[in-house]
Design a protein around this motif. Structure first.
Motif, PDB file in Angstrom:
ATOM      1  N   TYR A  89       0.833  -1.209   0.000  1.00  0.00           N
ATOM      2  CA  TYR A  89       0.000   0.000   0.000  1.00  0.00           C
ATOM      3  C   TYR A  89       0.862   1.251   0.000  1.00  0.00           C
ATOM      4  CZ  TYR A  89      -3.982  -3.013   1.114  1.00  0.00           C
ATOM      5  OH  TYR A  89      -4.947  -3.986   1.075  1.00  0.00           O
ATOM      6  N   LEU A  90       1.968   1.223   0.766  1.00  0.00           N
ATOM      7  CA  LEU A  90       2.847   2.382   0.816  1.00  0.00           C
ATOM      8  C   LEU A  90       3.600   2.554  -0.500  1.00  0.00           C
ATOM      9  CD1 LEU A  90       4.052   4.718   2.345  1.00  0.00           C
ATOM     10  CD2 LEU A  90       5.694   3.152   3.411  1.00  0.00           C
ATOM     11  N   ARG A  91       4.020   1.458  -1.133  1.00  0.00           N
ATOM     12  CA  ARG A  91       4.683   1.579  -2.440  1.00  0.00           C
ATOM     13  C   ARG A  91       3.743   2.214  -3.464  1.00  0.00           C
ATOM     14  NH1 ARG A  91       6.029  -3.712  -1.224  1.00  0.00           N
ATOM     15  NH2 ARG A  91       4.868  -4.566  -3.002  1.00  0.00           N
ATOM     16  N   GLU A  92       2.480   1.772  -3.459  1.00  0.00           N
ATOM     17  CA  GLU A  92       1.507   2.356  -4.392  1.00  0.00           C
ATOM     18  C   GLU A  92       1.275   3.831  -4.079  1.00  0.00           C
ATOM     19  OE1 GLU A  92      -3.219   1.934  -5.640  1.00  0.00           O
ATOM     20  OE2 GLU A  92      -2.360   0.635  -4.090  1.00  0.00           O
ATOM     21  N   LYS A  93       1.102   4.152  -2.797  1.00  0.00           N
ATOM     22  CA  LYS A  93       0.872   5.543  -2.392  1.00  0.00           C
ATOM     23  C   LYS A  93       2.050   6.421  -2.773  1.00  0.00           C
ATOM     24  CE  LYS A  93      -0.098   8.323   1.734  1.00  0.00           C
ATOM     25  NZ  LYS A  93      -0.297   8.284   3.208  1.00  0.00           N
ATOM     26  N   THR A  94       3.267   5.873  -2.621  1.00  0.00           N
ATOM     27  CA  THR A  94       4.466   6.637  -2.945  1.00  0.00           C
ATOM     28  C   THR A  94       4.515   6.982  -4.431  1.00  0.00           C
ATOM     29  OG1 THR A  94       5.680   5.583  -1.137  1.00  0.00           O
ATOM     30  CG2 THR A  94       6.982   6.606  -2.879  1.00  0.00           C
ATOM     31  N   LEU A  95       4.239   6.009  -5.282  1.00  0.00           N
ATOM     32  CA  LEU A  95       4.272   6.251  -6.723  1.00  0.00           C
ATOM     33  C   LEU A  95       3.265   7.313  -7.127  1.00  0.00           C
ATOM     34  CD1 LEU A  95       4.668   2.597  -8.030  1.00  0.00           C
ATOM     35  CD2 LEU A  95       6.255   4.475  -8.465  1.00  0.00           C
ATOM     36  N   ARG A  96       2.094   7.283  -6.519  1.00  0.00           N
ATOM     37  CA  ARG A  96       1.061   8.261  -6.875  1.00  0.00           C
ATOM     38  C   ARG A  96       1.334   9.640  -6.282  1.00  0.00           C
ATOM     39  NH1 ARG A  96      -2.863   5.539  -9.421  1.00  0.00           N
ATOM     40  NH2 ARG A  96      -3.183   3.324  -8.940  1.00  0.00           N
TER      41      ARG A  96
END
Length: 334
Positions: A89-96
Motif C-alpha cells: 500500500y505504501l509503495r503504491e501511495k508513494t508512486l502516486r
C-alpha cells in the motif's frame, strides 16, 4: 574493506540520517541519500533494493523521536525511500504521490522496477506515474536506468504488454532519446548491444542508427547498427520458451524467441557497406562481407572495388568472404 562493504556502510549512514530528519519533522536529508545511492552500481539492483528495504526498517526502529516532537504532529508524506517498503500500500501511495523527478538514476531505476512488482495495484500505479516522473527527471538519469534494466527485462515474470508500452513510451521522450543515443555512443563497456536491440522494438532510435554506427566506442555496437542498416530491419530477443530435445529422457532447453521490425528509415546499401568495410574493427568489417554476400545472392551484383578491398583484408575470415565474392564476380578463365 571491500567496495561493496564500503557502499553498504555509507548507505546505512545516509538512511539513518534521512530517517532521523523525517522523524524530527525537518526537511528530509535527500541530498545525502542521493549522494550515497549515486555511487552504487546499477547492475545488481535486486540486492540493493533488499538492502534498502531492511535498513530502512531498521533505521525507523532505531531512530528515537525528538523530545520536541508534538503529539499530533502531521505524519510525513511518502519519500523515494518508501519505494523499497515491504508494505505494498505504501509503495503504491508513494508512486502516486511523487510529483517531482528522481534525484538520480538509482532511484529512477527502483521506480521502473515497480512495473514488475508482485502487487497488481503497484504495477498499475507505476504505469500511470512513471511517464510523468520521467519527464521531470534529468534525461541522463532516465537513460542510465533504462540501459541498466533493458538487457534483462525479458526475464521479468510479471511484465506484460502494458508495462512494456510504458517503458517504450518513456524511452521515446525526445530528451530521453537523445540521452540514450549519447549513452550508447559513449559507453566503453556493458550490454549496449542488448539495449539497442530492446529499444529497437519501436522506432525510437532509428534516426540515430547511422550516428551510432559511425561513432560508438564499442565495436560490437557499431556492428549491430551497421547490420540493422544494411538489412533494413531490427531484431531483438523477445523471450525464451522451453523446447523438448529428447522426450524419452525428459530433456529440454530454453529456446530463444526473436522479434523483428522493419526500420522506419532507408539507408543507401553501398554507402553503408563502404563505411562498414573501412571500419577499424574486424568485427564491423566482417558484417560488411556477410551483407555483401547476402545482397549478391539477391541481386547478383556487388561493388567490385569494395570486394577487392575485402579480399585483401588482413583478417583471414574477412579476406575469405572477399575472395568468395571475387570468384563470383571475376571467375577464373576456363
Amino acid at each position: 574493506m571491500s567496495q561493496q562493504h564500503m557502499h553498504e556502510t555509507n548507505l546505512f549512514a545516509a538512511i539513518r540520517k534521512f530517517v532521523q530528519s523525517v522523524r524530527a519533522g525537518s526537511d528530509p536529508e535527500i541530498a545525502t541519500l542521493a549522494a550515497a545511492t549515486s555511487a552504487l552500481p546499477l547492475k545488481n539492483l535486486e540486492h540493493w533494493e533488499r538492502f534498502l528495504s531492511w535498513e530502512r526498517y531498521r533505521a525507523w526502529q532505531l531512530a528515537a523521536p525528538s523530545k520536541w516532537t508534538l503529539l499530533f504532529r502531521q505524519k510525513p508524506g511518502p519519500t523515494w525511500l518508501d519505494l523499497c517498503s515491504e508494505d505494498g500500500y505504501l509503495r503504491e501511495k508513494t508512486l502516486r504521490a511523487l510529483k517531482h523527478g528522481a534525484p538520480n538514476a538509482f532511484f529512477f531505476a527502483l521506480a521502473l522496477r515497480r512495473l514488475n512488482d508482485w502487487v497488481p495495484q503497484v504495477r498499475a500505479a507505476a504505469r500511470e506515474a512513471l511517464p510523468d516522473i520521467a519527464s521531470h527527471t534529468a534525461p541522463q538519469h532516465v537513460a542510465a536506468a533504462l540501459c541498466a534494466l533493458l538487457p534483462n527485462w525479458t526475464s521479468w515474470g510479471r511484465l506484460e504488454a502494458t508495462e512494456q508500452e510504458t517503458l517504450m513510451a518513456i524511452s521515446a521522450q525526445d530528451e530521453v532519446k537523445r540521452a540514450l543515443k549519447d549513452s550508447l555512443i559513449a559507453s566503453p563497456s556493458g550490454p549496449m548491444v542488448a539495449v539497442l536491440a530492446q529499444l529497437g522494438r519501436k522506432d525510437t532510435l532509428d534516426a540515430y542508427l547511422q550516428d551510432i554506427a559511425k561513432r560508438a566506442i564499442q565495436p560490437s555496437l557499431r556492428a549491430k547498427a551497421y547490420r540493422c542498416l544494411l538489412e533494413g530491419r531490427m531484431t531483438w530477443l523477445a523471450g525464451r520458451e522451453w523446447e523438448w530435445t529428447d522426450i524419452r529422457r525428459v530433456q529440454k532447453h530454453l529456446k530463444p524467441i526473436h522479434g523483428t521490425r522493419a526500420l522506419s528509415i532507408q539507408a543507401a546499401f553501398p554507402d553503408m557497406a563502404w563505411q562498414a568495410a573501412e571500419d577499424r574493427s574486424p568485427i564491423v568489417r566482417r558484417v560488411a562481407g556477410e551483407m555483401l554476400i547476402r545482397d549478391w545472392e539477391k541481386t547478383g551484383q556487388a561493388p567490385l572495388r569494395l570486394v577487392r578491398q575485402l579480399a585483401a583484408d588482413a583478417c583471414p575470415s574477412i579476406a575469405a568472404r572477399g575472395r568468395f565474392l571475387l570468384d563470383k564476380l571475376e571467375p577464373p578463365p576456363a
